[in-house]
Design a protein around this motif. Structure first.
Motif, PDB file in Angstrom:
ATOM      1  N   LEU A  29       3.904 -50.701  31.442  1.00  0.00           N
ATOM      2  CA  LEU A  29       4.640 -51.957  31.272  1.00  0.00           C
ATOM      3  C   LEU A  29       4.142 -53.047  32.214  1.00  0.00           C
ATOM      4  O   LEU A  29       4.342 -54.237  31.960  1.00  0.00           O
ATOM      5  N   VAL A  30       3.484 -52.627  33.285  1.00  0.00           N
ATOM      6  CA  VAL A  30       3.006 -53.587  34.293  1.00  0.00           C
ATOM      7  C   VAL A  30       2.071 -54.659  33.704  1.00  0.00           C
ATOM      8  O   VAL A  30       2.272 -55.849  33.972  1.00  0.00           O
ATOM      9  N   PRO A  31       1.080 -54.281  32.871  1.00  0.00           N
ATOM     10  CA  PRO A  31       0.204 -55.334  32.332  1.00  0.00           C
ATOM     11  C   PRO A  31       0.971 -56.358  31.490  1.00  0.00           C
ATOM     12  O   PRO A  31       0.631 -57.541  31.500  1.00  0.00           O
ATOM     13  N   ILE A  32       2.021 -55.904  30.784  1.00  0.00           N
ATOM     14  CA  ILE A  32       2.827 -56.828  29.974  1.00  0.00           C
ATOM     15  C   ILE A  32       3.576 -57.789  30.899  1.00  0.00           C
ATOM     16  O   ILE A  32       3.543 -59.008  30.735  1.00  0.00           O
ATOM     17  N   ALA A  33       4.241 -57.211  31.903  1.00  0.00           N
ATOM     18  CA  ALA A  33       5.006 -58.020  32.865  1.00  0.00           C
ATOM     19  C   ALA A  33       4.091 -59.010  33.587  1.00  0.00           C
ATOM     20  O   ALA A  33       4.423 -60.200  33.727  1.00  0.00           O
ATOM     21  N   ASN A  34       2.938 -58.539  34.008  1.00  0.00           N
ATOM     22  CA  ASN A  34       2.023 -59.420  34.736  1.00  0.00           C
ATOM     23  C   ASN A  34       1.473 -60.529  33.842  1.00  0.00           C
ATOM     24  O   ASN A  34       1.319 -61.675  34.297  1.00  0.00           O
ATOM     25  N   ALA A  35       1.227 -60.192  32.575  1.00  0.00           N
ATOM     26  CA  ALA A  35       0.742 -61.232  31.643  1.00  0.00           C
ATOM     27  C   ALA A  35       1.810 -62.316  31.470  1.00  0.00           C
ATOM     28  O   ALA A  35       1.501 -63.511  31.451  1.00  0.00           O
ATOM     29  N   TRP A  36       3.064 -61.908  31.365  1.00  0.00           N
ATOM     30  CA  TRP A  36       4.151 -62.883  31.212  1.00  0.00           C
ATOM     31  C   TRP A  36       4.241 -63.798  32.429  1.00  0.00           C
ATOM     32  O   TRP A  36       4.386 -65.018  32.304  1.00  0.00           O
ATOM     33  N   PHE A  37       4.179 -63.182  33.602  1.00  0.00           N
ATOM     34  CA  PHE A  37       4.266 -63.992  34.823  1.00  0.00           C
ATOM     35  C   PHE A  37       3.079 -64.952  34.919  1.00  0.00           C
ATOM     36  O   PHE A  37       3.240 -66.101  35.321  1.00  0.00           O
ATOM     37  N   ARG A  38       1.906 -64.451  34.520  1.00  0.00           N
ATOM     38  CA  ARG A  38       0.692 -65.279  34.628  1.00  0.00           C
ATOM     39  C   ARG A  38       0.786 -66.494  33.697  1.00  0.00           C
ATOM     40  O   ARG A  38       0.628 -67.621  34.140  1.00  0.00           O
ATOM     41  N   VAL A  39       1.099 -66.265  32.417  1.00  0.00           N
ATOM     42  CA  VAL A  39       1.084 -67.399  31.484  1.00  0.00           C
ATOM     43  C   VAL A  39       2.234 -68.373  31.744  1.00  0.00           C
ATOM     44  O   VAL A  39       2.118 -69.558  31.449  1.00  0.00           O
TER      45      VAL A  39
ATOM     46  N   LEU B 133       4.576 -68.018  36.904  1.00  0.00           N
ATOM     47  CA  LEU B 133       5.588 -67.543  37.855  1.00  0.00           C
ATOM     48  C   LEU B 133       4.864 -66.845  39.000  1.00  0.00           C
ATOM     49  O   LEU B 133       3.811 -66.233  38.801  1.00  0.00           O
ATOM     50  N   GLU B 134       5.463 -66.949  40.170  1.00  0.00           N
ATOM     51  CA  GLU B 134       4.815 -66.396  41.348  1.00  0.00           C
ATOM     52  C   GLU B 134       4.905 -64.878  41.399  1.00  0.00           C
ATOM     53  O   GLU B 134       5.928 -64.308  41.049  1.00  0.00           O
TER      54      GLU B 134
ATOM     55  N   THR C 147      29.022 -57.104  26.011  1.00  0.00           N
ATOM     56  CA  THR C 147      28.744 -58.534  25.837  1.00  0.00           C
ATOM     57  C   THR C 147      27.299 -58.850  26.221  1.00  0.00           C
ATOM     58  O   THR C 147      26.663 -58.105  26.975  1.00  0.00           O
ATOM     59  N   LEU C 148      26.804 -59.957  25.696  1.00  0.00           N
ATOM     60  CA  LEU C 148      25.408 -60.353  25.951  1.00  0.00           C
ATOM     61  C   LEU C 148      25.200 -60.611  27.439  1.00  0.00           C
ATOM     62  O   LEU C 148      25.981 -61.312  28.072  1.00  0.00           O
ATOM     63  N   HIS C 149      24.138 -60.005  27.975  1.00  0.00           N
ATOM     64  CA  HIS C 149      23.908 -60.100  29.423  1.00  0.00           C
ATOM     65  C   HIS C 149      22.446 -59.855  29.768  1.00  0.00           C
ATOM     66  O   HIS C 149      21.631 -59.538  28.894  1.00  0.00           O
ATOM     67  N   GLN C 150      22.147 -59.963  31.044  1.00  0.00           N
ATOM     68  CA  GLN C 150      20.829 -59.628  31.589  1.00  0.00           C
ATOM     69  C   GLN C 150      21.055 -58.776  32.830  1.00  0.00           C
ATOM     70  O   GLN C 150      21.925 -59.073  33.640  1.00  0.00           O
ATOM     71  N   ASP C 151      20.268 -57.701  32.974  1.00  0.00           N
ATOM     72  CA  ASP C 151      20.500 -56.762  34.075  1.00  0.00           C
ATOM     73  C   ASP C 151      19.666 -57.110  35.306  1.00  0.00           C
ATOM     74  O   ASP C 151      18.605 -56.536  35.525  1.00  0.00           O
ATOM     75  N   LEU C 152      20.178 -58.041  36.085  1.00  0.00           N
ATOM     76  CA  LEU C 152      19.509 -58.430  37.334  1.00  0.00           C
ATOM     77  C   LEU C 152      20.405 -58.010  38.494  1.00  0.00           C
ATOM     78  O   LEU C 152      21.617 -58.182  38.432  1.00  0.00           O
ATOM     79  N   TYR C 153      19.802 -57.437  39.533  1.00  0.00           N
ATOM     80  CA  TYR C 153      20.617 -56.862  40.610  1.00  0.00           C
ATOM     81  C   TYR C 153      20.187 -57.327  41.987  1.00  0.00           C
ATOM     82  O   TYR C 153      20.461 -56.665  42.978  1.00  0.00           O
ATOM     83  N   GLY C 154      19.479 -58.428  42.065  1.00  0.00           N
ATOM     84  CA  GLY C 154      19.002 -58.920  43.356  1.00  0.00           C
ATOM     85  C   GLY C 154      17.767 -59.778  43.148  1.00  0.00           C
ATOM     86  O   GLY C 154      17.396 -60.079  42.012  1.00  0.00           O
ATOM     87  N   GLU C 155      17.156 -60.190  44.247  1.00  0.00           N
ATOM     88  CA  GLU C 155      15.977 -61.069  44.219  1.00  0.00           C
ATOM     89  C   GLU C 155      14.813 -60.440  43.457  1.00  0.00           C
ATOM     90  O   GLU C 155      14.126 -61.100  42.699  1.00  0.00           O
ATOM     91  N   VAL C 156      14.603 -59.141  43.732  1.00  0.00           N
ATOM     92  CA  VAL C 156      13.453 -58.462  43.132  1.00  0.00           C
ATOM     93  C   VAL C 156      13.872 -57.874  41.792  1.00  0.00           C
ATOM     94  O   VAL C 156      14.894 -57.193  41.705  1.00  0.00           O
ATOM     95  N   TYR C 157      13.093 -58.152  40.768  1.00  0.00           N
ATOM     96  CA  TYR C 157      13.408 -57.563  39.476  1.00  0.00           C
ATOM     97  C   TYR C 157      12.138 -57.281  38.705  1.00  0.00           C
ATOM     98  O   TYR C 157      11.126 -57.946  38.897  1.00  0.00           O
TER      99      TYR C 157
END
Ligand SMILES: O=C(O)CCC(=O)C(=O)O
Ligand SMILES: [Fe+2]
Length: 245
Positions: free
Chosen positions: A96-106, A109-110, A146-156
């Motif tokens: 999943l890392v290459p997908i995540a990194n591609a998203w951040f790159r395009v 995002l830092e 209900t519709l949500h996003q699972d974020l639990y802190g600065e790092v995600y």
């Protein structure tokens, strides 16, 4: 652990490793979610579902109605995670890392994600995120999320997993995974998935890039579960970042 359980876990890992990652990557880019069919056997699904009553495996129980998250209940596992959950989380992350990194790159995002899950957990720990986030959710008739996003802190980590542990239209009906995609200056698009028992659904936690005429822009995506009409629905959620609380 029984040798047969070890063998079954290895079968799960083999299915992950031999999945068509080119196709999955393409689907993640196109729609923000992708399915690998029949990753967990019925036996493993039932085994996981049965762990729900073993209180010592969990660190926290959330009654969803109390927070207006929906109707149902979920429990976060505590470390050490059950072997099966730990292995899936560890083994799938590098794909999943290459997908995540591609998203951040395009999306400009830092940052970028390290290639192994233990390294990523180190980053969570440095921000005080040390608690396990994999969870089992249980909904009865009328239950929903209900519709949500699972974020639990600065790092995600921007991608997560869910495996439905029961069989739709046998153990329960209704209870579909719902995704809404919010495009800037447009109405939201809804997408619905009904994974079969043991299928592994990979999906974005927060957003995905969309290609426009002037490069990429971000569309926000939320997920939830539509009401269960009948029966009980259990699911296993695997989130890659740790939590503060
Ligand atoms: O119950 C489900 O299928 C989805 C639950 C959920 O919100 C999650 O796994 O993050
Ligand atoms: Fe969620």
């Amino acid at each position: 652990m029984q040798p047969s359980e070890l063998t079954q876990i290895q079968t799960v890992i083999d299915k992950i490793q031999t999945a068509d990652w080119g196709d999955i990557t393409e689907q993640m880019h196109q729609q923000g979610f992708a399915l690998i069919e029949q990753v967990l056997s019925t036996e493993l699904c039932e085994m996981l579902q049965q762990t729900y009553s073993q209180t010592e495996l969990y660190r926290k129980t959330v009654e969803m109605q109390r927070y207006r998250f929906g109707q149902g209940e979920y429990k976060y596992f505590t470390y050490p995670l059950p072997n099966l959950v730990e292995r899936i989380r560890h083994e799938i992350y590098p794909y999943l890392v290459p997908i995540a990194n591609a998203w951040f790159r395009v999306l400009k995002l830092e940052g970028s994600f390290p290639s192994s899950h233990p390294e990523f957990l180190q980053q969570c720990h440095q921000q005080g995120q040390t608690l396990a986030t994999p969870l089992i959710l249980k909904y009865g008739q009328g239950g929903f999320n209900t519709l949500h996003q699972d974020l639990y802190g600065e790092v995600y980590f921007p991608i997560q997993l869910v495996i439905v542990l029961g069989q739709p239209n046998v153990d329960f009906s209704g209870g579909e995974l719902v995704f809404t995609q919010q495009t800037p200056r447009a109405q939201s698009k809804a997408m619905v998935m009904q994974p079969q028992q043991g299928d592994l659904l990979i999906f974005t936690t927060q957003f995905k890039p969309e290609k426009g005429s002037q490069g990429y822009y971000r569309v926000n995506i939320k997920h939830g579960v539509s009401p269960i009409h009948r029966g009980e629905r259990y699911s296993l959620g695997i989130i890659f970042h740790d939590a503060v609380s």
